[in-house]
Design a protein around this motif. Structure first.
Motif, short mmCIF file in Angstrom:
data_model
loop_
_atom_site.label_atom_id
_atom_site.label_comp_id
_atom_site.label_asym_id
_atom_site.label_seq_id
_atom_site.Cartn_x
_atom_site.Cartn_y
_atom_site.Cartn_z
N ARG A 281 93.35 -0.94 67.56
CA ARG A 281 93.90 0.32 68.08
C ARG A 281 93.11 0.85 69.27
N ASP A 282 92.34 -0.01 69.90
CA ASP A 282 91.57 0.32 71.11
C ASP A 282 90.52 1.39 70.83
N LEU A 283 90.00 1.41 69.61
CA LEU A 283 88.87 2.28 69.28
C LEU A 283 87.59 1.45 69.30
N ARG A 284 86.46 2.13 69.37
CA ARG A 284 85.18 1.44 69.52
C ARG A 284 84.29 1.76 68.34
N PRO A 285 84.41 1.01 67.24
CA PRO A 285 83.58 1.28 66.06
C PRO A 285 82.11 0.91 66.29
N ILE A 286 81.22 1.71 65.76
CA ILE A 286 79.77 1.48 65.84
C ILE A 286 79.23 1.46 64.42
N LEU A 287 78.59 0.38 64.03
CA LEU A 287 78.08 0.22 62.67
C LEU A 287 76.75 0.94 62.53
N LEU A 288 76.65 1.78 61.49
CA LEU A 288 75.45 2.58 61.26
C LEU A 288 74.98 2.42 59.82
N GLY A 289 73.71 2.64 59.61
CA GLY A 289 73.14 2.56 58.27
C GLY A 289 71.63 2.52 58.35
N GLY A 290 71.01 2.50 57.19
CA GLY A 290 69.56 2.40 57.11
C GLY A 290 69.15 0.99 56.73
N PRO A 291 67.93 0.80 56.27
CA PRO A 291 67.47 -0.54 55.87
C PRO A 291 68.36 -1.20 54.83
N ALA A 292 68.91 -0.41 53.90
CA ALA A 292 69.74 -0.98 52.84
C ALA A 292 71.06 -1.53 53.37
N GLU A 293 71.48 -1.07 54.55
CA GLU A 293 72.76 -1.51 55.11
C GLU A 293 72.59 -2.59 56.19
N ARG A 294 71.37 -3.02 56.41
CA ARG A 294 71.14 -3.97 57.50
C ARG A 294 71.92 -5.27 57.30
N SER A 295 71.84 -5.85 56.11
CA SER A 295 72.53 -7.12 55.89
C SER A 295 74.04 -6.94 55.86
N VAL A 296 74.51 -5.82 55.32
CA VAL A 296 75.95 -5.55 55.31
C VAL A 296 76.48 -5.47 56.73
N ALA A 297 75.78 -4.72 57.58
CA ALA A 297 76.22 -4.58 58.97
C ALA A 297 76.22 -5.92 59.70
N ALA A 298 75.21 -6.75 59.43
CA ALA A 298 75.16 -8.06 60.08
C ALA A 298 76.34 -8.93 59.65
N THR A 299 76.68 -8.84 58.37
CA THR A 299 77.83 -9.61 57.87
C THR A 299 79.13 -9.12 58.48
N VAL A 300 79.29 -7.81 58.56
CA VAL A 300 80.50 -7.25 59.17
C VAL A 300 80.60 -7.69 60.62
N ALA B 270 72.70 -0.50 62.70
CA ALA B 270 72.16 -0.28 61.36
C ALA B 270 70.68 -0.63 61.33
N ASP B 271 69.90 0.23 60.72
CA ASP B 271 68.44 0.06 60.59
C ASP B 271 67.74 0.01 61.94
N ARG B 272 68.34 0.59 62.97
CA ARG B 272 67.72 0.60 64.28
C ARG B 272 67.46 2.01 64.80
N LEU B 273 67.94 3.02 64.06
CA LEU B 273 67.81 4.40 64.51
C LEU B 273 67.19 5.25 63.41
N THR B 274 66.38 6.21 63.82
CA THR B 274 65.91 7.22 62.88
C THR B 274 67.05 8.20 62.60
N LEU B 275 66.85 9.05 61.61
CA LEU B 275 67.89 10.05 61.34
C LEU B 275 68.09 10.97 62.54
N ALA B 276 67.00 11.35 63.18
CA ALA B 276 67.12 12.21 64.36
C ALA B 276 67.89 11.49 65.47
N GLN B 277 67.67 10.19 65.62
CA GLN B 277 68.40 9.42 66.64
C GLN B 277 69.88 9.27 66.27
N ILE B 278 70.15 9.12 64.97
CA ILE B 278 71.55 9.08 64.54
C ILE B 278 72.22 10.41 64.87
#
Length: 472
Positions: free
Chosen positions: A190-209, A221-229
């Motif tokens: 639909r011409d949208l630009r999804p960005i995968l986000l998460g913490g350390p627990a979501e790192r492998s999930v995001a890589a699989t997606v 995922a696992d690349r930003l602090t909460l303040a950066q998010i």
């Protein structure tokens, strides 16, 4: 001489801490000049320091300093026994929440904190949000009513940027990898630009997606602090997320949220608190449960099966992707779509957007009655509100109200069995709020004559309301 500080004990998860932020602001307004001290878990509060209202945070290791200080108020928002023990050792002019005395007896101070404790496994008909329950014992309702929260940011420069927060504290509260893969593909289509986000627990999930989607998808995922998010959220049009701490952070910082409310969560209690956010919930009777009672042989919970990636993507496109271009509004959703709003008293409310052509269900009307009954009993508004809600319920569902009266009379007759634990487990679902609250009131005061009279008065008030349809 410096003013006595206020002490908050909030040792729960990140989301619970963020839902305490409104209370922090109200307390600072109510007690100007009194510093706010918060005892919490460093792994949660340290990342939130740039985004928190002004407060001095202490880890559990600093409890000795807390014990040596005199406070004007101590509010314990934690259910941990260690927190109740600390509250019992604190010198404060007033205590609210769980409190353990020197002899080891644990009690709960504050009728709204007692009410919230009674929701454990009995919250089916609750409509009070955690953030409001945090405050109602110590903040006047008119102050809550006059608070104005900023609307979430929308119609940004690039409306196509959609955040997907992949995780939650429990597997049952988050969609599986297959869902995120399919949703990402549908959004790209639909011409949208999804960005995968998460913490350390979501790192492998995001890589699989990212790998399975087969297209370039930004994976943070696992690349930003909460303040950066939170900073990234300034440029996102929408965050699609289960019920999780970062969802509350997004709502707090003005990023519009589409909360996929699935698993053992009740969006009336822990949905995005500020107004203007969206909640999608399965349209099934058990939605909003405390804990899933589905057969263990099922691979997924029933509510998960109602979140279809293609339909969610259509909803996201209508809420964000097409906003400001074609003027499209969501026309359909697989489930109930709500928007967070406020009641006339300023309390949290979910207003249903879709489906928009059906009348209120018996559960919804019973939910409304119980919330108005407790509010009237605790002095938030006059007793006419629950009476009016009961009349509407009786006109729409007379058989339900007749059964309610029968069960209520039976409860009243059997109160002499109050110390029999089996009695408190037998209540029908429509009366679970009464059974749970009455049991806790009695336990909290050692089944004293005063607590027994309290329960009798509460029951007789319910009977008085419920019998009004029978009076000529």
């Amino acid at each position: 001489m410096s003013a006595k500080p206020i002490l908050i004990l909030q040792m729960q998860r990140m989301g619970d801490l963020i839902l305490s932020f409104p209370l922090f602001l109200w307390l600072q307004r109510q007690h100007p000049g009194h510093p706010l001290w918060v005892v919490g878990e460093p792994r949660f509060y340290e990342a939130l320091l740039p985004l928190s209202p002004t407060a001095t945070y202490f880890p559990w290791a600093a409890a000795d300093q807390v014990r040596r200080t005199a406070f004007i108020l101590c509010v314990n928002l934690s259910h941990e026994r260690t927190a109740a023990a600390l509250a019992g050792e604190v010198q404060a002019e007033e205590h609210i929440g769980p409190f353990q005395s020197a002899d080891g007896v644990r009690r709960i101070h504050g009728r709204w904190q007692l009410y919230r404790t009674g929701l454990v496994h009995a919250n089916r008909h609750n409509r009070f949000h955690w953030a409001d329950l945090n405050a109602l014992d110590c903040i006047p309702l008119p102050w809550i009513a006059t608070t104005r929260w900023p609307e979430p940011r929308t119609s940004l420069g690039d409306r196509r940027r959609i955040g997907l927060f992949l995780g939650a504290s429990e597997p049952a509260k988050r969609p599986n990898i297959r869902f995120w893969v399919d949703l990402t593909r549908e959004l790209l289509h639909r011409d949208l630009r999804p960005i995968l986000l998460g913490g350390p627990a979501e790192r492998s999930v995001a890589a699989t997606v990212q790998k399975q989607v087969g297209q370039h998808v930004l994976n943070l995922a696992d690349r930003l602090t909460l303040a950066q998010i939170a900073n990234l959220g300034q440029s996102l049009e929408l965050l699609v997320t289960p019920d999780t701490g970062p969802m509350h952070l997004a709502a707090w910082t003005g990023l519009q949220v589409l909360n996929l409310s699935l698993g053992p969560v009740n969006p009336w209690e822990t949905g995005p608190y500020q107004p203007g956010h969206f909640v999608l919930q399965a349209r099934i009777s058990c939605a909003g449960c405390w804990g899933c009672s589905a057969s263990k042989s099922r691979q997924t919970q029933r509510c998960h099966e109602h979140f279809l990636p293609r339909r969610v993507a259509q909803l996201v496109h209508a809420l964000a992707g097409s906003k400001g271009r074609s003027g499209d509004k969501p026309r359909t959703a697989d489930g109930n779509l709500y928007i967070s709003t406020r009641t006339s008293e300023g309390l949290y409310r979910l207003s249903r957007l879709l489906p928009d052509n059906i009348s209120s269900s018996s559960r919804e009307m019973l939910d409304e009655f119980w919330s108005l009954f407790w509010g009237g009993s605790f002095g938030l508004w006059d007793r006419e509100k629950p009476r009016s809600a009961w009349q509407k319920l009786g006109h729409a569902y007379p058989a339900l109200t007749e059964a309610f009266v029968v069960f209520l009379l039976d409860f009243h007759r059997q109160l002499r069995r109050a110390k029999d634990e089996a009695f408190w487990r037998q209540g029908p679902p429509m009366l679970r709020p009464l059974y749970s609250q009455a049991h806790l009131i009695l336990q909290n005061d050692d089944f004293s004559r005063k607590s027994e009279q309290h329960v009798l008065t509460m029951t007789e008030e319910l009977l008085h309301i419920a019998a009004q349809e029978k009076r000529p």
